[in-house]
Design a protein around this motif. Sequence first.
Motif, PDB file in Angstrom:
ATOM      1  N   ILE A 106       0.844  -1.199   0.000  1.00 34.11           N
ATOM      2  CA  ILE A 106       0.000   0.000   0.000  1.00 34.11           C
ATOM      3  C   ILE A 106       0.878   1.249   0.000  1.00 34.11           C
ATOM      4  O   ILE A 106       0.634   2.214  -0.740  1.00 34.11           O
ATOM      5  N   LEU A 107       1.927   1.243   0.825  1.00 29.49           N
ATOM      6  CA  LEU A 107       2.825   2.396   0.900  1.00 29.49           C
ATOM      7  C   LEU A 107       3.583   2.591  -0.417  1.00 29.49           C
ATOM      8  O   LEU A 107       3.794   3.728  -0.861  1.00 29.49           O
ATOM      9  N   GLY A 108       3.993   1.496  -1.043  1.00 30.37           N
ATOM     10  CA  GLY A 108       4.685   1.602  -2.322  1.00 30.37           C
ATOM     11  C   GLY A 108       3.808   2.215  -3.390  1.00 30.37           C
ATOM     12  O   GLY A 108       4.238   3.089  -4.154  1.00 30.37           O
ATOM     13  N   THR A 109       2.552   1.775  -3.464  1.00 27.59           N
ATOM     14  CA  THR A 109       1.651   2.329  -4.472  1.00 27.59           C
ATOM     15  C   THR A 109       1.264   3.774  -4.130  1.00 27.59           C
ATOM     16  O   THR A 109       1.070   4.593  -5.032  1.00 27.59           O
ATOM     17  N   ALA A 110       1.179   4.091  -2.841  1.00 25.69           N
ATOM     18  CA  ALA A 110       0.886   5.474  -2.435  1.00 25.69           C
ATOM     19  C   ALA A 110       2.039   6.395  -2.838  1.00 25.69           C
ATOM     20  O   ALA A 110       1.825   7.524  -3.306  1.00 25.69           O
ATOM     21  N   ALA A 111       3.278   5.918  -2.673  1.00 27.66           N
ATOM     22  CA  ALA A 111       4.440   6.708  -3.092  1.00 27.66           C
ATOM     23  C   ALA A 111       4.413   6.941  -4.599  1.00 27.66           C
ATOM     24  O   ALA A 111       4.722   8.037  -5.088  1.00 27.66           O
ATOM     25  N   ALA A 112       4.036   5.890  -5.344  1.00 27.79           N
ATOM     26  CA  ALA A 112       3.940   6.029  -6.801  1.00 27.79           C
ATOM     27  C   ALA A 112       2.873   7.047  -7.181  1.00 27.79           C
ATOM     28  O   ALA A 112       3.012   7.778  -8.167  1.00 27.79           O
ATOM     29  N   ARG A 113       1.807   7.133  -6.415  1.00 28.53           N
ATOM     30  CA  ARG A 113       0.746   8.108  -6.689  1.00 28.53           C
ATOM     31  C   ARG A 113       1.273   9.542  -6.558  1.00 28.53           C
ATOM     32  O   ARG A 113       0.857  10.449  -7.297  1.00 28.53           O
ATOM     33  N   VAL A 114       2.188   9.741  -5.621  1.00 32.52           N
ATOM     34  CA  VAL A 114       2.806  11.057  -5.441  1.00 32.52           C
ATOM     35  C   VAL A 114       3.739  11.383  -6.616  1.00 32.52           C
ATOM     36  O   VAL A 114       4.065  12.540  -6.855  1.00 32.52           O
ATOM     37  N   GLY A 115       4.164  10.353  -7.346  1.00 26.44           N
ATOM     38  CA  GLY A 115       5.141  10.543  -8.415  1.00 26.44           C
ATOM     39  C   GLY A 115       6.545  10.185  -7.991  1.00 26.44           C
ATOM     40  O   GLY A 115       7.504  10.360  -8.751  1.00 26.44           O
ATOM     41  N   ALA A 116       6.696   9.669  -6.747  1.00 27.13           N
ATOM     42  CA  ALA A 116       7.991   9.197  -6.275  1.00 27.13           C
ATOM     43  C   ALA A 116       8.240   7.781  -6.798  1.00 27.13           C
ATOM     44  O   ALA A 116       7.338   7.125  -7.304  1.00 27.13           O
ATOM     45  N   VAL A 117       9.468   7.323  -6.665  1.00 25.16           N
ATOM     46  CA  VAL A 117       9.837   5.972  -7.069  1.00 25.16           C
ATOM     47  C   VAL A 117       9.996   5.128  -5.812  1.00 25.16           C
ATOM     48  O   VAL A 117      10.952   5.332  -5.048  1.00 25.16           O
ATOM     49  N   PRO A 118       9.070   4.200  -5.531  1.00 24.40           N
ATOM     50  CA  PRO A 118       9.233   3.349  -4.353  1.00 24.40           C
ATOM     51  C   PRO A 118      10.387   2.380  -4.548  1.00 24.40           C
ATOM     52  O   PRO A 118      10.536   1.767  -5.616  1.00 24.40           O
ATOM     53  N   VAL A 119      11.211   2.268  -3.525  1.00 27.76           N
ATOM     54  CA  VAL A 119      12.345   1.340  -3.521  1.00 27.76           C
ATOM     55  C   VAL A 119      12.058   0.313  -2.437  1.00 27.76           C
ATOM     56  O   VAL A 119      12.150   0.617  -1.247  1.00 27.76           O
ATOM     57  N   MET A 120      11.666  -0.881  -2.852  1.00 32.84           N
ATOM     58  CA  MET A 120      11.157  -1.866  -1.911  1.00 32.84           C
ATOM     59  C   MET A 120      12.291  -2.782  -1.434  1.00 32.84           C
ATOM     60  O   MET A 120      12.814  -3.588  -2.208  1.00 32.84           O
ATOM     61  N   VAL A 155       0.317  11.527 -10.035  1.00 29.89           N
ATOM     62  CA  VAL A 155       1.329  11.962 -10.983  1.00 29.89           C
ATOM     63  C   VAL A 155       1.715  10.758 -11.846  1.00 29.89           C
ATOM     64  O   VAL A 155       2.067   9.694 -11.313  1.00 29.89           O
ATOM     65  N   PHE A 156       1.628  10.898 -13.151  1.00 28.41           N
ATOM     66  CA  PHE A 156       1.965   9.810 -14.065  1.00 28.41           C
ATOM     67  C   PHE A 156       3.369  10.038 -14.622  1.00 28.41           C
ATOM     68  O   PHE A 156       3.640  11.062 -15.240  1.00 28.41           O
ATOM     69  N   THR A 157       4.254   9.076 -14.387  1.00 30.53           N
ATOM     70  CA  THR A 157       5.593   9.151 -14.956  1.00 30.53           C
ATOM     71  C   THR A 157       5.561   8.630 -16.387  1.00 30.53           C
ATOM     72  O   THR A 157       4.575   8.030 -16.834  1.00 30.53           O
ATOM     73  N   GLY A 158       6.652   8.839 -17.120  1.00 33.93           N
ATOM     74  CA  GLY A 158       6.737   8.341 -18.485  1.00 33.93           C
ATOM     75  C   GLY A 158       6.762   6.825 -18.533  1.00 33.93           C
ATOM     76  O   GLY A 158       7.163   6.160 -17.566  1.00 33.93           O
ATOM     77  N   LEU A 159       6.331   6.271 -19.655  1.00 32.87           N
ATOM     78  CA  LEU A 159       6.279   4.809 -19.800  1.00 32.87           C
ATOM     79  C   LEU A 159       7.620   4.148 -19.534  1.00 32.87           C
ATOM     80  O   LEU A 159       7.668   3.023 -19.033  1.00 32.87           O
ATOM     81  N   ASP A 160       8.708   4.815 -19.895  1.00 32.56           N
ATOM     82  CA  ASP A 160      10.028   4.203 -19.781  1.00 32.56           C
ATOM     83  C   ASP A 160      10.889   4.856 -18.714  1.00 32.56           C
ATOM     84  O   ASP A 160      12.104   4.645 -18.677  1.00 32.56           O
ATOM     85  N   GLU A 161      10.252   5.614 -17.834  1.00 28.62           N
ATOM     86  CA  GLU A 161      10.957   6.197 -16.697  1.00 28.62           C
ATOM     87  C   GLU A 161      10.874   5.234 -15.504  1.00 28.62           C
ATOM     88  O   GLU A 161       9.950   4.433 -15.409  1.00 28.62           O
ATOM     89  N   PRO A 162      11.830   5.305 -14.566  1.00 25.46           N
ATOM     90  CA  PRO A 162      11.755   4.438 -13.388  1.00 25.46           C
ATOM     91  C   PRO A 162      10.422   4.609 -12.660  1.00 25.46           C
ATOM     92  O   PRO A 162       9.992   5.731 -12.383  1.00 25.46           O
ATOM     93  N   ALA A 163       9.760   3.490 -12.377  1.00 28.86           N
ATOM     94  CA  ALA A 163       8.468   3.519 -11.690  1.00 28.86           C
ATOM     95  C   ALA A 163       8.523   2.780 -10.357  1.00 28.86           C
ATOM     96  O   ALA A 163       7.727   3.063  -9.464  1.00 28.86           O
ATOM     97  N   MET A 164       9.433   1.831 -10.234  1.00 23.39           N
ATOM     98  CA  MET A 164       9.612   1.078  -8.985  1.00 23.39           C
ATOM     99  C   MET A 164      10.983   0.427  -9.029  1.00 23.39           C
ATOM    100  O   MET A 164      11.485   0.059 -10.102  1.00 23.39           O
ATOM    101  N   ILE A 165      11.585   0.282  -7.869  1.00 29.42           N
ATOM    102  CA  ILE A 165      12.878  -0.403  -7.757  1.00 29.42           C
ATOM    103  C   ILE A 165      12.746  -1.507  -6.718  1.00 29.42           C
ATOM    104  O   ILE A 165      12.255  -1.274  -5.604  1.00 29.42           O
ATOM    105  N   THR A 166      13.144  -2.705  -7.111  1.00 23.36           N
ATOM    106  CA  THR A 166      13.250  -3.820  -6.161  1.00 23.36           C
ATOM    107  C   THR A 166      14.700  -4.300  -6.199  1.00 23.36           C
ATOM    108  O   THR A 166      15.548  -3.665  -6.822  1.00 23.36           O
ATOM    109  N   HIS A 167      14.988  -5.388  -5.539  1.00 23.00           N
ATOM    110  CA  HIS A 167      16.382  -5.845  -5.550  1.00 23.00           C
ATOM    111  C   HIS A 167      16.454  -7.336  -5.831  1.00 23.00           C
ATOM    112  O   HIS A 167      15.478  -8.073  -5.660  1.00 23.00           O
ATOM    113  N   THR A 168      17.612  -7.761  -6.287  1.00 18.70           N
ATOM    114  CA  THR A 168      17.846  -9.176  -6.537  1.00 18.70           C
ATOM    115  C   THR A 168      18.028  -9.900  -5.211  1.00 18.70           C
ATOM    116  O   THR A 168      18.152  -9.279  -4.155  1.00 18.70           O
TER     117      THR A 168
END
Length: 525
Positions: free
Chosen positions: A93-107, A169-182
């Motif tokens: 929920i927090l990750g998607t809320a951050a995306a709504r602000v236009g930020a990039v959630p880093v999970m 806030v909608f980011t570009g199709l090819d702009e960073p939208a979320m970051i996870t890790h390996t």
Amino acid sequence: MTLVWVEGLVSRNPVQRRGLFLGVLAQRAAVRHGSVLLTLDHDLDVLPQAGRRITVNELAYHVGDLAGRLAAAGLRAGDHLVVYKRPNFDSWILGTAAARVGAVPVMLSPALDAPTVAALMRRLGRPRLLTDAAKLQLLAGEDLDTLAESVITVADLAGLEDSPGIRPVFTGLDEPAMITHTSGTTGLPKLVVHTARTMRTRLRPQLFMLGVMPRRETVAISIPFVHSRLFAAMALVLTKGMPTLLVNDQSPDAVAKFFVKNRPGLIEALPNSFLAWEELVDDPRRPFASVKYFSSTFDAIHPRTVRRLLDSSRRRAPQFFQIYGQSEVGPAVGRPYYRRHAREMDGRCVGFALPGSARVRVVSQNDAPVGEDNPGFIEVRWDGIAKTYLGEQDRYDENVHDGWWRTGDVGYRTRAGCLHMLDREIDTIPGVGSVLEIEDAVLDRLTELVELAVVPGPDATAVPIVCTRDDQPVDPDRWRQATTDYPQLTAPVHLPLAQLPRTATLKTRRVELSRILHDKLQEQS
């Protein structure tokens, strides 16, 4: 609860419809499926009053509410927001809320230790950090003033209730939208950058498969709440309006109680979660009786586990669907197994190309033809591949060969087109053949084993590390009988399951396990 909708509920821009925009996902789903229920086995840390039964309408409200709170806490479009807190669905929920602000959630996984989190934050360049009291205490030895632009806690968000809503806030199709890790099986995890386009692309084959289901099933999801696969799974169930069970407590007894009460028809879980749940097959409560579909990805799954789970279902013609992929790629190939076929299941056959999915090829390692005795590099190509590794473009580029992504696995294709994944390239042991194939066979023969990992020992010998039910020793005669086909194996080394080094997705950290083995052998010498 009064639902307050903010502007931008549904985008009419056709370009935006080609991407998965996390910040409006729940609200778009609520338009058609607002009354569909999500059932949790835990309370939300950031929204303790929300309860354990949440409609999609209420979920959409919570995302908008928390987006307003995050904005009031100083989060802005373009910021990186690290979400690092104890495991809970509110991470999604927090990750998607951050995306709504236009930020990039880093999970970030709550299983990561403080030095690893600090190293990843340095790579991000002073992100904002969202955490809780326990994780903040864990990070006490790190210089957060240097590492983070600001720190927002769960308690801080509680004090920002009734903050004004914001437009998405909608980011570009090819702009960073979320970051996870390996997974970090070989060292410090890499930060995988996903875009709206890559995330939407990965849904194509799975939307097709859900579309051919004869009826809507209740879906149980048991995946780490910060993993990219969880975000894909939630997009699928919300888009299709499927009642969903969200599992946090993966202990067998808790899972049994939750499933008996809510009776899922489809379960998606980690391979090692299914392995741990094998004991429930004989449970008189029959927690899997209602399950028509089992689904798993992330790692190899043992044939024994597949057979036992299928046998535990009371549905007509249950299926176990295995998907092969990775965080950087998404789903690449897959295949279903049925009861009548599971007896002869080859655990190395990970599947065929899926409708709308990636192209897959196997490239020779030595210019000789690829086959079972000469496996090649497995490579994938499509527009679902992650954009980059943040701060490590060179490492990302090392995996790209003529536009094809090298997965790090080795295998071959049969004449029928089935991809056989034999091993991770880094885990191969010269002269041993497929380590995973050996593990499948021995686990089949010794039901007392709950995990088996064959790793390199001294002089590149193949050392089996065994974990047993109730940590009981393996009977030497049964071991010899079960491994007579594999003379290359040394005597087994017993390790309690709790001491097995694992990633957040419960993969065995084989490099770390090999190091532990060497240290143990040195102590004994």
